[in-house]
Design a protein around this motif. Structure first.
Motif, short mmCIF file in Angstrom:
data_model
loop_
_atom_site.label_atom_id
_atom_site.label_comp_id
_atom_site.label_asym_id
_atom_site.label_seq_id
_atom_site.Cartn_x
_atom_site.Cartn_y
_atom_site.Cartn_z
N MET A 208 0.85 -1.32 -0.14
CA MET A 208 0.20 -0.21 -0.13
C MET A 208 0.99 1.31 0.02
N ILE A 209 1.94 1.22 0.78
CA ILE A 209 2.68 2.36 0.77
C ILE A 209 3.51 2.56 -0.61
N THR A 210 3.96 1.77 -1.15
CA THR A 210 4.66 2.03 -2.35
C THR A 210 3.63 2.36 -3.51
N LEU A 211 2.40 1.60 -3.36
CA LEU A 211 1.48 1.87 -4.42
C LEU A 211 1.06 3.34 -4.47
N SER A 212 0.75 3.75 -3.14
CA SER A 212 0.31 5.33 -2.87
C SER A 212 1.25 6.46 -3.27
N PHE A 213 2.55 6.05 -3.09
CA PHE A 213 3.48 7.21 -3.09
C PHE A 213 4.46 7.30 -4.37
N THR A 214 4.51 6.13 -5.02
CA THR A 214 5.38 6.08 -6.12
C THR A 214 5.27 7.00 -7.20
N ALA A 215 3.78 7.19 -7.83
CA ALA A 215 3.65 7.87 -8.66
C ALA A 215 3.87 9.54 -8.35
N PRO A 216 3.42 9.86 -7.31
CA PRO A 216 3.53 11.30 -6.69
C PRO A 216 4.99 11.55 -6.85
N ILE A 217 5.80 10.89 -6.28
CA ILE A 217 7.04 10.95 -6.14
C ILE A 217 7.78 11.12 -7.63
N ALA A 218 7.38 10.18 -8.41
CA ALA A 218 7.72 10.23 -9.76
C ALA A 218 7.47 11.74 -10.46
N SER A 219 6.07 12.01 -10.03
CA SER A 219 5.75 13.50 -11.06
C SER A 219 6.67 14.46 -10.26
N VAL A 220 7.24 14.43 -9.22
CA VAL A 220 8.15 15.54 -8.76
C VAL A 220 9.62 15.24 -9.24
N VAL A 221 10.02 14.04 -9.37
CA VAL A 221 11.44 13.79 -9.75
C VAL A 221 11.51 12.93 -11.09
N ASP A 222 11.50 11.77 -11.13
CA ASP A 222 11.40 10.65 -12.07
C ASP A 222 11.04 9.49 -11.67
N TRP A 223 10.72 8.20 -12.67
CA TRP A 223 10.43 7.07 -11.90
C TRP A 223 11.63 6.31 -11.27
N ARG A 224 12.81 6.81 -11.84
CA ARG A 224 13.88 6.02 -11.48
C ARG A 224 14.44 6.45 -9.94
N LEU A 225 14.32 7.52 -9.86
CA LEU A 225 14.50 8.28 -8.16
C LEU A 225 13.38 7.67 -7.50
N ALA A 226 12.11 7.92 -7.99
CA ALA A 226 10.86 7.45 -7.14
C ALA A 226 11.22 6.06 -6.68
N LEU A 227 11.48 4.93 -7.58
CA LEU A 227 11.79 3.86 -7.11
C LEU A 227 12.97 3.51 -6.22
#
Length: 391
Positions: A147-166
């Motif tokens: 749940m934690i990773t599903l909820s916050f990966t996309a918002p983080i990726a929108s600020v940085v990118d998918w690589r840094l989000a992961l």
């Protein structure tokens, strides 16, 4: 072996819970950004789905090597090695290129397999008097991590990118490693005691073993297939934004806690076949709801979460009921998981490939419904093949 002191037990339980957050979260973290990852890596939906399905395949085929590692390194060092590999795999997955992403994913899958094997051994060895409660907390933490990773990966990726989000989720790995080392530092780092096989080899000929294996394959195929694509399904069918769809899919994970605790109540109050019917009905509600009334996605995801958490608990409850002794229990568990996870690994890739061919989600969801039908038939056969425990 003496039970650990309460403070020591609390620390160990905390270490197990933190460790469990890393045993599913890194896999599903990529699902809210699968389309972005696919576009960046210039990979098809079926190919990029391997970022979800490869770890599941590892669960099926790497359990023996994971057991070998723990036997030689011991539980404390073996888990720390696994966490180190998990950290390396997470970093490699975010490196440049499809090959690096797939290689990192394989490392993640292998590392998590070590955890799958190690945690029940630790609980049984060091927390035997608290085993049921700690196992419930452990199972719940698997879904909380998702749940934690599903909820916050996309918002983080929108600020940085998918690589840094992961890469953000490396923080959980480091915290878990530190607490695990602290909790286990004064405990003997002994390998798990080898099991003594006293039974015959006829156990694998029992129809019950293969009915449960097929039922678990149907359950796990639906779970990993839908988990891998649920954020994009919600985006396309329910009209949610990229960031919102990742958060919206989290009820599918968190509601699993209700299923995990609810199925044992059903088993105590009714027959196992009734419990199978309830789990299957909840799965059908998820698929039918997404197809015919996607606006009610929150309800359908919650009901589906109950189905996936309850189905997992149900299968292993039937293994315990059906096994005739401890040795057969261990062998049946290994067989059911090996067969089920190996087949389930194809779930995200198959649904992704069908989505590519049909340019929609109707047929992929019908494929998932087919796997639920397999669960219904094989699960009912297994439920009728075991006796209820004496009251």
């Amino acid at each position: 072996m003496h039970a650990p002191r309460p403070a020591s037990a609390a620390l160990l339980i905390t270490a197990i819970v933190l460790f469990a957050l890393n045993l599913r979260g890194p896999i599903v973290a990529v699902t809210p950004v699968l389309d972005v990852v696919g576009a960046d890596l210039r990979a098809s939906a079926a190919t990029v789905a391997l970022l979800v399905s490869l770890p599941v395949l590892c669960f099926g085929v790497l359990s023996p090597p994971a057991s070998w590692l723990l036997a030689r390194a011991g539980l404390r060092r073996g888990v720390l090695i696994g966490l180190g590999v998990l950290l390396a795999g997470t970093v490699l997955r975010s490196a440049d290129g499809l090959v690096a992403a797939l290689a990192g994913t394989l490392l993640i899958g292998g590392a998590i397999t070590v955890g799958n094997v190690a945690v029940p051994v630790v609980i049984g060895r060091d927390l035997p008097e608290r085993a049921n409660g700690v196992l419930a907390m452990y199972t719940s933490s698997l879904n909380v991590g998702s749940m934690i990773t599903l909820s916050f990966t996309a918002p983080i990726a929108s600020v940085v990118d998918w690589r840094l989000a992961l890469l953000t989720w490396c923080v959980l790995v480091l915290v878990s490693a530190a607490v695990w080392w602290w909790a286990m530092r004064n405990r003997p780092d002994l390998p798990p005691a080898p099991a003594t096989d006293t039974g015959g080899d006829e156990w694998w000929r029992r129809p019950l073993v293969w009915a449960l294996s097929v039922a678990f394959a149907g359950q796990a195929f639906a779970y990993y297939g839908i988990t891998g694509w649920l954020p994009l399904i919600l985006r396309d069918l329910a009209g949610l934004g990229a960031e919102a769809s990742g958060v919206a899919s989290s009820p599918f994970q968190i509601a699993a806690i209700a299923g995990a605790f609810g199925v044992p109540l059903l088993l105590r109050r009714g027959s196992a076949a009734v419990a199978v019917g309830c789990v299957v009905a909840a799965w059908v509600v998820l698929v039918a709801g997404l197809l015919f009334a996607p606006g009610g996605w929150a309800v359908w995801c919650a009901v589906g979460g109950v189905a996936q958490g309850g189905g997992l608990t149900l299968i292993f409850a039937l293994v315990v009921r059906g096994a005739r002794d401890e040795t057969e229990n261990r062998r049946m568990s290994a067989t059911v998981q090996g067969v089920g996870y190996t087949i389930a690994a194809a779930g995200p890739t198959v649904l992704g490939a069908v989505h590519d061919r049909t340019a929609g989600w109707t047929v992929p969801l019908l494929v998932a419904l087919g796997s639920i039908a397999v669960l219904a038939m094989a699960g009912t056969a297994a439920a009728l093949g075991v006796r209820a425990p004496a009251r």
